[in-house]
Design a protein around this motif. Structure first.
Motif: not given
Length: 345
Positions: A165, A173, A266
Motif C-alpha cells: 500500500t 492499512i 505500507y
C-alpha cells in the motif's frame, strides 16, 4: 536497439519548488545529450528566468510539440501560454496548475510514443488537486492513464523496495492488505525484476504488517491469518518469496542484501529505511505499467527553493534509471520473442 536515441519526457513539477532547478543543473553538462534527447513540458520563459536566477549555462531550444524535438538538444515544449510568476517556497494554486498541465502533456506524449519514457519532477500533492486530478500522487494518476497494475518501487544500486500500500492512512492499512492484493503486487514486482532489471530468478522478502510480524498473534493476527498463508501459496507456485520478516531489524542487520527486492506493507515502513540508506541516489519507479516512469526520491523542497542549493543527483539517477529500464525491457522483448511464430507469421 542499442543505437536508438531515447527520448525522455520530463514534467517540471511544482513551479515554486526545486524541480526546474535540478533539471537545469542536470543538463548544464551538454554531454548528457549523448545519452538521451530530453523533452521538457513547460515554458522557455520560466526556464530562462530560473537559469538567470541560478547563474547556470544550460542551453535549450523551444519547440511547439514533442514530435518536433531535436536530437542533441535540450528541448522545451512551450505549452503554458500565461506563465505565472515564480514564488519560490510558496504553495500556490498557480504552481499546482502548471504542474498538472506539464504532467498531462508529458503523459499524453508518452501514450502517443512521442517520448519513450517519463521522468517527473516533484509535485505538491495538495495544490495540484482539481476535478481532473484527485489522486494522492503520480503513481495513482498514471495508473489511470497507462495499461497495467501500478506499484511504487523505490530503487537504488543496492536496494529495491516495493509497497503493498502506498498513500494510505495508517489506520486503514490492515483492511487494505488482502491475499489478492499480496498476490497481485508480488506478481508485479516479480515481473518487473525479470523484465526491467534483468534478474532471471528473483528472490523477494516480505515485511510483516505488525511489530515483530505479530509475535504469533500477540500483536495483531494479520500476519498469521493473511501474510503467512499467502506467502506460502506464492512460494509453492514457484516464486522465491520469503517472510514475513520483522521490519524493525531487517535493514539494520543488512538482511535486505540477501534479496533482490523487499516488499513493505505500507509507505513509511519502506520509505524510511530506503531514504535513510539511499537518499540522494534513490529513484521512485512506477513498476507494472506499459510505459516507464521514474522520479527523484525527494519532494518539492520548498525550504531550499530559489537558493541554488538543490542537488540534482537523485534526478540524474532517475533519468539514467528510466533509460536503463527502457533498454532492459526492449532486450527482454527481443529475447522472449518466439522465432518460430515470427517466421510463420
Amino acid at each position: 536497439m542499442s543505437d536508438k536515441i531515447i527520448r525522455v519526457g520530463i514534467s517540471i513539477g511544482d513551479l515554486n519548488g526545486i524541480g526546474i532547478e535540478v533539471i537545469l543543473k542536470t543538463f548544464e553538462d551538454a554531454r548528457m545529450m549523448e545519452f538521451c534527447t530530453p523533452v521538457i513540458f513547460g515554458a522557455t520563459k520560466t526556464f530562462s528566468y530560473q537559469k538567470k536566477i541560478f547563474k547556470l549555462n544550460t542551453n535549450f531550444v523551444g519547440v511547439s510539440s514533442a514530435a518536433e524535438a531535436v536530437d542533441g538538444k535540450l528541448n522545451i515544449v512551450n505549452l503554458i501560454k500565461d506563465v505565472p510568476n515564480v514564488e519560490f517556497g510558496k504553495e500556490t494554486k498557480a504552481g499546482g496548475t502548471v504542474a498538472l498541465q506539464s504532467l498531462q502533456a508529458a503523459t499524453e506524449a508518452l501514450k502517443k510514443g512521442e517520448v519513450d519514457v517519463l521522468v517527473t519532477a516533484p509535485i505538491n500533492k495538495y495544490n495540484i488537486q482539481t476535478e481532473e486530478f484527485k489522486f494522492p500522487g503520480h503513481t495513482d494518476y498514471l495508473a489511470t492513464q497507462l495499461e497495467g497494475d501500478s506499484l511504487m518501487f523505490m530503487v537504488s544500486d543496492g536496494l529495491r523496495i516495493g509497497l503493498l500500500t502506498d498513500h494510505v492512512a495508517v489506520k486503514d492499512i490492515a483492511e487494505h492488505i488482502t491475499p489478492e492484493l499480496i498476490e497481485r503486487k508480488i506478481e508485479t514486482i516479480h515481473e518487473s525484476l525479470r523484465k526491467d532489471f534483468s534478474i532471471q530468478k528473483p528472490k523477494i522478502a516480505m515485511l510483516g504488517i505488525n511489530p515483530h510480524s505479530g509475535d504469533n498473534g500477540v500483536i495483531g493476527k494479520e500476519d498469521d491469518d493473511v501474510m503467512k498463508p499467502t506467502i506460502q501459496k506464492i512460494f509453492e507456485s514457484g516464486k522465491m518469496v520469503f517472510g514475513p520478516y520483522a521490519a524493525d531489524s531487517f535493514f539494520g542487520s543488512d538482511s535486505y542484501k540477501q534479496f533482490d527486492a523487499v516488499v513493505a506493507a505500507y509507505h513509511d515502513q519502506g520509505l524510511i529505511p530506503f531514504k535513510t540508506l539511499s537518499f540522494g541516489k534513490g529513484v521512485n519507479y512506477t513498476a507494472g505499467l506499459s510505459k516507464v516512469r521514474t522520479s527523484p526520491d525527494h519532494g518539492t523542497a520548498y525550504g531550499i527553493a530559489g537558493k541554488g542549493e538543490a542537488d540534482p543527483s537523485s534526478f540524474i539517477e532517475a533519468l539514467f534509471a528510466a533509460i536503463k529500464i527502457y533498454k532492459n525491457r526492449e532486450e527482454y522483448k527481443t529475447l522472449s520473442a518466439n522465432p518460430l511464430k515470427k517466421s510463420n507469421g
